[in-house]
Scaffold this motif. Structure first.
Motif, PDB file in Angstrom:
ATOM      1  N   ARG A  47       0.846  -1.177  -0.035  1.00 36.21           N
ATOM      2  CA  ARG A  47      -0.119   0.135  -0.001  1.00 36.21           C
ATOM      3  C   ARG A  47       0.815   1.406   0.078  1.00 36.21           C
ATOM      4  N   GLY A  52      -3.246  -1.382  -4.821  1.00 38.19           N
ATOM      5  CA  GLY A  52      -4.510  -1.781  -3.869  1.00 38.19           C
ATOM      6  C   GLY A  52      -4.282  -3.445  -3.367  1.00 38.19           C
ATOM      7  N   THR A  53      -4.754  -3.668  -2.306  1.00 40.42           N
ATOM      8  CA  THR A  53      -4.658  -4.988  -1.462  1.00 40.42           C
ATOM      9  C   THR A  53      -5.850  -5.445  -1.112  1.00 40.42           C
TER      10      THR A  53
END
Length: 276
Positions: A47, A52-53
Motif C-alpha cells: 500500500r 491496492g490490496t
C-alpha cells in the motif's frame, strides 16, 4: 500486446515484489496492480507504493487481465479454489508456484474442462536483483498476445527460455531453479579454500566473487565454448592443470550431473505429491 496491462498478484512475497518493481512506473502504474495476501505486514508495504490490496480473493480479481499465483505450493489448491469464482474467459493465469504441473493447475482452475489459458513459470532467486532467468511453459489456450504479456512480466526480472512441457520445466528447475545454490556452494568452497591457504576472509571473498563474476561474464560474451575457454587457462603441467586433475579424479562433472538428476527427479515427485 494490445490490451492494457492490469495485474493481480495472489501472494505478495519476495518474487511478486521483484516482478512489480520491474514493472511499476515502466510498464504499468501502481493502480494497475492488485495484491492479495494473508500477511497484513506485507500488504502494508504494498500500500505504501500505491497498490491496492486485499486479505482474500475479491471482486477486484475479475477486473484484472493477468493473475500471477505466487503462493507456496502447499496452499496452491486451496488458493485456486478461492480465486476460481472470479475467473473470466479473458483472464491469463501465470503460476510461479514451484512443483505443481500445468495439467494439475489447469484441472484446479477449470470446470467441465481444464483451464488452458495458463503459463507456468520457473524463475530463480537472482530475479530478486533483476538478474534472474525463468523457464516458461504455455498451454494450448495461450495466445500470442498472452505469450507477449508473460514475456514482458518475466523479462522485468531477467531473461526467459520457453519450454515445451513439464518435464523440460523440471529440467529448468534442476539447472537454473536450483542452480544458484550450486554456485553458492562452490563459492563457499572457494572462499574457505583461500582462507586455508593463508588469505584473510575479506580477501578470499573478494577474490572468489570477482573470479566467478568475471568468468561467467567472459563465457557469456565470448563466441567460444566454455570448454575452449577452460583449455586456454590451462597450461600443460601448470597450476590450473594440477587443480583440474583433482576435479577429474573425483568425478566433478559426473557429480554435478548426478546432483541435477536428483533435483529433476525430486521435482517430479513433488508434482505428484502436490497433485493429491
Amino acid at each position: 500486446m494490445n490490451q492494457e496491462l492490469s495485474l493481480s498478484f495472489i501472494g505478495g512475497g519476495n518474487m511478486a515484489s521483484a516482478l512489480a518493481s520491474g514493472l511499476i512506473g515502466k510498464r504499468c502504474g501502481a493502480s494497475d496492480v492488485h495484491v492479495i495476501d494473508v500477511n497484513e505486514t506485507a500488504l502494508a508495504r504494498w500500500r505504501e507504493q500505491g497498490v491496492g490490496t486485499a486479505a482474500a480473493p475479491d471482486e477486484q480479481l475479475s477486473s484484472r487481465r493477468v493473475w500471477i499465483f505466487a503462493v507456496k505450493p502447499q496452499v496452491m489448491k486451496e488458493t485456486v479454489a478461492q480465486c476460481k469464482p472470479f475467473l473470466r474467459p479473458d483472464t491469463l493465469v501465470i503460476s510461479i508456484a514451484a512443483g505443481i504441473e500445468s495439467g494439475t493447475l489447469a484441472g484446479w482452475l477449470g470446470g467441465d474442462k481444464p483451464w488452458t489459458r495458463l503459463v507456468r513459470c520457473m524463475p530463480n532467486t537472482p530475479a530478486l536483483i533483476g538478474a534472474g532467468i525463468s523457464g516458461l511453459l504455455a498451454l494450448d489456450g495461450v495466445s500470442e498476445d498472452d505469450r507477449a504479456v508473460a514475456q514482458l512480466l518475466l523479462k522485468a526480472v531477467g531473461e526467459i527460455v520457453w519450454v515445451d512441457n513439464d518435464d523440460q520445466l523440471d529440467a529448468v528447475t534442476a539447472l537454473s531453479g536450483s542452480g544458484p545454490a550450486y554456485v553458492f556452494l562452490f563459492l563457499e568452497a572457494l572462499i574457505q579454500g583461500g582462507i586455508d591457504l593463508g588469505l584473510d576472509a575479506q580477501q578470499s571473498r573478494k577474490l572468489a566473487l570477482a573470479t566467478l563474476h568475471g568468468a561467467t561474464q567472459l563465457a557469456a560474451l565470448s563466441p567460444e565454448t566454455p570448454a575452449t575457454l577452460r583449455e586456454r587457462v590451462t597450461s600443460k603441467g601448470g597450476t590450473t592443470a594440477a587443480a583440474l586433475s583433482v576435479f577429474e579424479q573425483q568425478g566433478f562433472s559426473a557429480l554435478v550431473q548426478q546432483a541435477m538428476r536428483s533435483a529433476y527427479q525430486r521435482a517430479g515427485q513433488l508434482a505428484t505429491e502436490f497433485a493429491k
